[in-house]
Design a protein around this motif. Structure first.
Motif, PDB file in Angstrom:
ATOM      1  N   THR A 192       0.804  -1.218   0.000  1.00 10.86           N
ATOM      2  CA  THR A 192       0.000   0.000   0.000  1.00 10.86           C
ATOM      3  C   THR A 192       0.840   1.273   0.000  1.00 10.86           C
ATOM      4  OG1 THR A 192      -1.817   1.144   1.103  1.00 10.86           O
ATOM      5  CG2 THR A 192      -0.205   0.073   2.522  1.00 10.86           C
ATOM      6  N   ILE A 193       0.282   2.298  -0.595  1.00  6.52           N
ATOM      7  CA  ILE A 193       0.870   3.630  -0.514  1.00  6.52           C
ATOM      8  C   ILE A 193       0.185   4.416   0.608  1.00  6.52           C
ATOM      9  CG2 ILE A 193      -0.700   4.685  -2.170  1.00  6.52           C
ATOM     10  CD1 ILE A 193       1.678   6.372  -3.136  1.00  6.52           C
ATOM     11  N   LEU A 194      -0.959   3.955   1.057  1.00  2.00           N
ATOM     12  CA  LEU A 194      -1.752   4.674   2.052  1.00  2.00           C
ATOM     13  C   LEU A 194      -1.153   4.512   3.456  1.00  2.00           C
ATOM     14  CD1 LEU A 194      -5.292   3.692   0.761  1.00  2.00           C
ATOM     15  CD2 LEU A 194      -4.023   5.799   0.336  1.00  2.00           C
ATOM     16  N   PRO A 195      -0.932   5.629   4.149  1.00  3.45           N
ATOM     17  CA  PRO A 195      -0.335   5.545   5.481  1.00  3.45           C
ATOM     18  C   PRO A 195      -1.288   5.011   6.550  1.00  3.45           C
ATOM     19  CG  PRO A 195      -0.820   7.827   4.946  1.00  3.45           C
ATOM     20  CD  PRO A 195      -1.131   7.010   3.723  1.00  3.45           C
ATOM     21  N   THR A 196      -2.518   4.682   6.160  1.00  2.00           N
ATOM     22  CA  THR A 196      -3.493   4.132   7.106  1.00  2.00           C
ATOM     23  C   THR A 196      -3.699   2.631   6.930  1.00  2.00           C
ATOM     24  OG1 THR A 196      -5.261   4.670   5.559  1.00  2.00           O
ATOM     25  CG2 THR A 196      -4.755   6.306   7.262  1.00  2.00           C
ATOM     26  N   ARG A 197      -2.933   2.026   6.054  1.00  2.00           N
ATOM     27  CA  ARG A 197      -3.091   0.596   5.775  1.00  2.00           C
ATOM     28  C   ARG A 197      -1.854  -0.195   6.191  1.00  2.00           C
ATOM     29  NH1 ARG A 197      -6.627   0.414   0.949  1.00  2.00           N
ATOM     30  NH2 ARG A 197      -8.487   1.475   1.712  1.00  2.00           N
ATOM     31  N   LYS A 198      -2.048  -1.473   6.447  1.00  2.00           N
ATOM     32  CA  LYS A 198      -0.945  -2.358   6.823  1.00  2.00           C
ATOM     33  C   LYS A 198      -0.032  -2.595   5.618  1.00  2.00           C
ATOM     34  CE  LYS A 198       0.232  -6.888   8.509  1.00  2.00           C
ATOM     35  NZ  LYS A 198      -0.198  -8.200   8.955  1.00  2.00           N
ATOM     36  N   SER A 199       1.263  -2.558   5.873  1.00  2.00           N
ATOM     37  CA  SER A 199       2.244  -2.848   4.823  1.00  2.00           C
ATOM     38  C   SER A 199       2.367  -4.354   4.652  1.00  2.00           C
ATOM     39  CB  SER A 199       3.601  -2.269   5.197  1.00  2.00           C
ATOM     40  OG  SER A 199       3.538  -0.872   5.253  1.00  2.00           O
ATOM     41  N   ASN A 200       2.329  -4.807   3.397  1.00  2.00           N
ATOM     42  CA  ASN A 200       2.466  -6.229   3.103  1.00  2.00           C
ATOM     43  C   ASN A 200       3.915  -6.628   2.842  1.00  2.00           C
ATOM     44  OD1 ASN A 200      -0.353  -6.478   3.164  1.00  2.00           O
ATOM     45  ND2 ASN A 200      -0.486  -5.855   1.038  1.00  2.00           N
ATOM     46  N   HIS A 201       4.699  -5.673   2.344  1.00  2.00           N
ATOM     47  CA  HIS A 201       6.091  -5.942   1.996  1.00  2.00           C
ATOM     48  C   HIS A 201       6.941  -4.750   2.406  1.00  2.00           C
ATOM     49  CE1 HIS A 201       4.732  -9.338  -0.398  1.00  2.00           C
ATOM     50  NE2 HIS A 201       3.838  -8.544  -0.949  1.00  2.00           N
ATOM     51  N   LEU A 202       8.149  -5.046   2.849  1.00  2.00           N
ATOM     52  CA  LEU A 202       9.102  -3.983   3.154  1.00  2.00           C
ATOM     53  C   LEU A 202       9.801  -3.612   1.851  1.00  2.00           C
ATOM     54  CD1 LEU A 202      10.458  -2.212   5.276  1.00  2.00           C
ATOM     55  CD2 LEU A 202      12.148  -4.028   5.584  1.00  2.00           C
ATOM     56  N   VAL A 203       9.591  -2.403   1.389  1.00  2.00           N
ATOM     57  CA  VAL A 203      10.149  -1.955   0.116  1.00  2.00           C
ATOM     58  C   VAL A 203      11.446  -1.207   0.395  1.00  2.00           C
ATOM     59  CG1 VAL A 203       9.737  -0.574  -1.951  1.00  2.00           C
ATOM     60  CG2 VAL A 203       7.856  -1.833  -0.888  1.00  2.00           C
ATOM     61  N   THR A 204      12.532  -1.692  -0.214  1.00  2.00           N
ATOM     62  CA  THR A 204      13.865  -1.103   0.022  1.00  2.00           C
ATOM     63  C   THR A 204      14.567  -0.736  -1.277  1.00  2.00           C
ATOM     64  OG1 THR A 204      14.913  -3.283   0.062  1.00  2.00           O
ATOM     65  CG2 THR A 204      14.115  -2.418   2.166  1.00  2.00           C
ATOM     66  N   THR A 205      13.823  -0.739  -2.373  1.00  2.00           N
ATOM     67  CA  THR A 205      14.402  -0.445  -3.681  1.00  2.00           C
ATOM     68  C   THR A 205      13.884   0.893  -4.199  1.00  2.00           C
ATOM     69  OG1 THR A 205      12.628  -1.637  -4.799  1.00  2.00           O
ATOM     70  CG2 THR A 205      14.613  -2.902  -4.243  1.00  2.00           C
ATOM     71  N   GLY A 206      14.372   1.287  -5.364  1.00  2.00           N
ATOM     72  CA  GLY A 206      13.933   2.549  -5.959  1.00  2.00           C
ATOM     73  C   GLY A 206      14.284   3.705  -5.037  1.00  2.00           C
ATOM     74  N   PRO A 207      13.372   4.662  -4.871  1.00  2.00           N
ATOM     75  CA  PRO A 207      13.674   5.813  -4.016  1.00  2.00           C
ATOM     76  C   PRO A 207      13.816   5.416  -2.542  1.00  2.00           C
ATOM     77  CG  PRO A 207      11.375   5.858  -4.656  1.00  2.00           C
ATOM     78  CD  PRO A 207      12.032   4.755  -5.458  1.00  2.00           C
ATOM     79  N   PHE A 208      13.286   4.247  -2.177  1.00  2.00           N
ATOM     80  CA  PHE A 208      13.373   3.771  -0.797  1.00  2.00           C
ATOM     81  C   PHE A 208      14.772   3.250  -0.460  1.00  2.00           C
ATOM     82  CE2 PHE A 208       8.958   3.643  -2.001  1.00  2.00           C
ATOM     83  CZ  PHE A 208       8.357   4.269  -0.931  1.00  2.00           C
ATOM     84  N   ALA A 209      15.632   3.143  -1.452  1.00  2.00           N
ATOM     85  CA  ALA A 209      17.034   2.793  -1.215  1.00  2.00           C
ATOM     86  C   ALA A 209      17.840   4.020  -0.801  1.00  2.00           C
ATOM     87  CB  ALA A 209      17.642   2.162  -2.461  1.00  2.00           C
ATOM     88  N   VAL A 210      17.273   5.215  -1.028  1.00  2.00           N
ATOM     89  CA  VAL A 210      17.948   6.477  -0.709  1.00  2.00           C
ATOM     90  C   VAL A 210      17.369   7.103   0.560  1.00  2.00           C
ATOM     91  CG1 VAL A 210      18.460   8.797  -1.570  1.00  2.00           C
ATOM     92  CG2 VAL A 210      18.407   6.864  -3.154  1.00  2.00           C
ATOM     93  N   SER A 211      16.064   6.994   0.743  1.00  2.00           N
ATOM     94  CA  SER A 211      15.367   7.571   1.886  1.00  2.00           C
ATOM     95  C   SER A 211      14.270   6.612   2.321  1.00  2.00           C
ATOM     96  CB  SER A 211      14.737   8.912   1.507  1.00  2.00           C
ATOM     97  OG  SER A 211      13.859   9.368   2.509  1.00  2.00           O
ATOM     98  N   ARG A 212      14.078   6.482   3.634  1.00  2.00           N
ATOM     99  CA  ARG A 212      12.980   5.645   4.113  1.00  2.00           C
ATOM    100  C   ARG A 212      11.631   6.333   3.889  1.00  2.00           C
ATOM    101  NH1 ARG A 212      16.314   4.902   9.001  1.00  2.00           N
ATOM    102  NH2 ARG A 212      14.666   5.813  10.266  1.00  2.00           N
ATOM    103  N   ASN A 213      11.652   7.625   3.577  1.00  2.00           N
ATOM    104  CA  ASN A 213      10.420   8.398   3.412  1.00  2.00           C
ATOM    105  C   ASN A 213      10.477   9.303   2.179  1.00  2.00           C
ATOM    106  OD1 ASN A 213       8.957   7.765   6.059  1.00  2.00           O
ATOM    107  ND2 ASN A 213      11.017   8.309   6.719  1.00  2.00           N
ATOM    108  N   PRO A 214      10.682   8.730   1.002  1.00  2.00           N
ATOM    109  CA  PRO A 214      10.824   9.591  -0.182  1.00  2.00           C
ATOM    110  C   PRO A 214       9.563  10.387  -0.510  1.00  2.00           C
ATOM    111  CG  PRO A 214      10.622   7.311  -0.851  1.00  2.00           C
ATOM    112  CD  PRO A 214      10.777   7.307   0.651  1.00  2.00           C
TER     113      PRO A 214
END
Length: 167
Positions: free
Chosen positions: A82-104
């Motif tokens: 999910t992209i929604l901050p009110t929903r449960k995350s299904n996967h920890l995303v660490t690629t793309g912009p998330f490899a540079v910042s935990r909060n892109p």
């Protein structure tokens, strides 16, 4: 070791397992910051130099902010989470912009506010961008990090040790 300071409080991690928040605070806070910058600017001017170069940089910041947010959204979608901050995350995303910042996405929001400040030559946008960063960290990021820690545990801790919260 946690990626954030719990301020001496118990984390209550089980409460964060289902979802990080009841409200999508970051876009609300960002929109409020922009509105407040305009309103404050109508009452008391806090001008920046009105230079074509600064306006051009502002446009680049706004376009970059949009690009970062779209890239982050597409990365989350490709990971089937999910992209929604009110929903449960299904996967920890660490690629793309998330490899540079935990909060892109939130970095994009702030870059957008700063860009507007440069375009409109108003330092109020910079003031409220700084305030928004502090409020987003307190009311969104810290809760989201508790959620991710509760759901992903050591995997999230390892990610935190590699990637900074902001930039």
């Amino acid at each position: 070791m946690y990626c954030f300071d719990l301020g001496g409080k118990s984390s209550g991690m089980n409460a964060y397992r289902a979802r990080p928040s009841n409200m999508p605070w970051p876009p609300i806070i960002t929109a409020a910051a922009a509105v407040l910058a305009v309103l404050f600017g109508m009452v008391v001017t806090l001008p920046l130099p009105d230079l074509a170069a600064l306006r051009s940089i502002g446009v680049l910041f706004v376009l970059s902010a949009i690009g970062i947010d779209v890239w982050a959204a597409l990365t989350l979608r490709a990971a089937h989470t999910t992209i929604l901050p009110t929903r449960k995350s299904n996967h920890l995303v660490t690629t793309g912009p998330f490899a540079v910042s935990r909060n892109p996405i939130y970095c994009g929001y702030l870059l957008f506010l700063i860009g507007l400040g440069l375009i409109f030559a108003s330092a109020w946008f910079l003031v409220f961008a700084a305030a928004a960063a502090l409020i987003i960290q307190r009311y969104a990021i810290e809760r989201e990090e508790l959620h991710l820690l509760a759901v992903f545990g050591a995997e999230f801790e390892a990610y935190c040790s590699r990637v900074r919260r902001w930039l």
